[in-house]
Design an enzyme around this catalytic site. Structure first.
Site, mmCIF file in Angstrom:
data_model
loop_
_atom_site.group_PDB
_atom_site.id
_atom_site.type_symbol
_atom_site.label_atom_id
_atom_site.label_comp_id
_atom_site.label_asym_id
_atom_site.label_seq_id
_atom_site.Cartn_x
_atom_site.Cartn_y
_atom_site.Cartn_z
ATOM 1 N N ARG A 195 0.842 -1.194 0.000
ATOM 2 C CA ARG A 195 0.000 0.000 0.000
ATOM 3 C C ARG A 195 0.874 1.240 0.000
ATOM 4 O O ARG A 195 1.358 1.659 1.058
ATOM 5 C CB ARG A 195 -0.921 0.003 1.217
ATOM 6 C CG ARG A 195 -1.854 -1.197 1.289
ATOM 7 C CD ARG A 195 -2.558 -1.250 2.632
ATOM 8 N NE ARG A 195 -3.458 -2.390 2.715
ATOM 9 C CZ ARG A 195 -4.125 -2.725 3.823
ATOM 10 N NH1 ARG A 195 -3.969 -2.010 4.938
ATOM 11 N NH2 ARG A 195 -4.936 -3.770 3.820
ATOM 12 N N ASP A 226 1.733 5.160 -0.007
ATOM 13 C CA ASP A 226 1.072 6.298 0.620
ATOM 14 C C ASP A 226 0.581 7.305 -0.414
ATOM 15 O O ASP A 226 0.976 7.249 -1.586
ATOM 16 C CB ASP A 226 2.047 7.031 1.554
ATOM 17 C CG ASP A 226 2.594 6.146 2.652
ATOM 18 O OD1 ASP A 226 1.953 5.132 2.974
ATOM 19 O OD2 ASP A 226 3.677 6.472 3.184
ATOM 20 N N ARG A 255 10.372 6.469 4.150
ATOM 21 C CA ARG A 255 10.453 7.934 4.203
ATOM 22 C C ARG A 255 11.114 8.419 5.494
ATOM 23 O O ARG A 255 11.841 9.426 5.487
ATOM 24 C CB ARG A 255 9.054 8.536 4.042
ATOM 25 C CG ARG A 255 8.482 8.342 2.645
ATOM 26 C CD ARG A 255 6.998 8.654 2.579
ATOM 27 N NE ARG A 255 6.722 10.031 2.974
ATOM 28 C CZ ARG A 255 5.493 10.488 3.221
ATOM 29 N NH1 ARG A 255 4.439 9.677 3.124
ATOM 30 N NH2 ARG A 255 5.311 11.740 3.558
#
Length: 247
Positions: free
Chosen positions: A54, A56, A200
């Protein structure tokens, strides 16, 4: 009755205007939602696709994998042509093939590689602005490379996750590579799986180390304490690309 099929697809997308991969009840601006809408029309069935992961909101993909079950008897070539005709132009299907009914794009994935793109310079890269994170300060590349080695191996990455996770937060990182060419620095990360915002936060921590506001000991402390506040800033979504998924 037509035989059930399991169809595996590879899709690339520009995630700039989407709220991520995962379908949302209150929005149709998701990659999964757009694909399911087109496939449901194509097959005249209610289609649910299973993605390998998934991504972002705002994150891009060069090689996202998904699969779906159907009794549609179109050829895989016709399926690909149909999807590319009716999907938005910032979503493109690259491969379509029949696979074993037991195949699952997420559960059977062995490794994933993400690439994060950083533009280092005083002036903005006009044509790449949606796909790179601009850093105007000079980064100490060698310090970043030394720090990146601390991520390699199997660790509990709770300290590099933006939300509490009930399941295991242990992940294995196989490879982290930093490479600079001209103004662009790319950080490639390969592992067996990633937590929410994990790449990230890893990248943001390396950037802070490159700026000199953190040291490499920060990584060890965040891994040992599992405390998110010990790690660095979360890098913006637009620089991140899901580059590859291996089975």
């Amino acid at each position: 009755m037509a035989v059930e099929r399991n169809i595996k697809c590879v899709v690339a997308y520009d995630g700039t205007k989407y709220q991520g991969w995962q379908r949302l009840k209150n929005s149709d601006h998701t990659i999964q939602g757009k694909i399911e809408h087109v496939l449901s029309k194509m097959t005249n069935e209610k289609i649910e696709v299973m993605g390998s992961g998934r991504t972002d909101a705002g994150v891009h993909a060069r090689w996202q994998v998904f699969n779906f079950h159907t009794r549609c008897q179109k050829s895989t070539k016709n399926m690909m042509d149909y999807m590319n005709q009716y999907l938005p132009e910032d979503i493109g299907v690259c491969q379509v093939e029949d696979v074993d009914l037991r195949f699952h794009s997420r559960f059977h994935a062995k490794k994933k590689t993400y690439i994060y793109r950083i533009w280092i310079g005083e002036y903005p890269p006009v044509f790449e602005r949606k796909y790179v994170h601009v850093v105007t300060e000079t980064l100490h590349l060698q310090k970043m490379k030394e720090a990146a080695l601390l991520f390699i191996g199997e660790h509990d990455f709770q300290g590099f996750c933006s939300r509490k996770v009930k399941k295991s937060t242990v992940r294995k990182i196989n490879h982290v590579q930093l490479k600079q060419e001209g103004h662009e620095l790319t950080i490639s990360v390969t592992g067996n799986g990633f937590l929410y915002n994990m790449v990230r936060i890893m990248v943001g921590t390396l950037i802070d180390i490159g700026k000199g506001t953190l040291t490499k000991e920060t990584i060890t402390e965040a891994l040992d304490t599992k405390d998110r506040s010990k790690a660095g800033e979360r890098a913006p979504a637009k620089g991140l690309i899901l580059h590859d998924v291996s089975y």
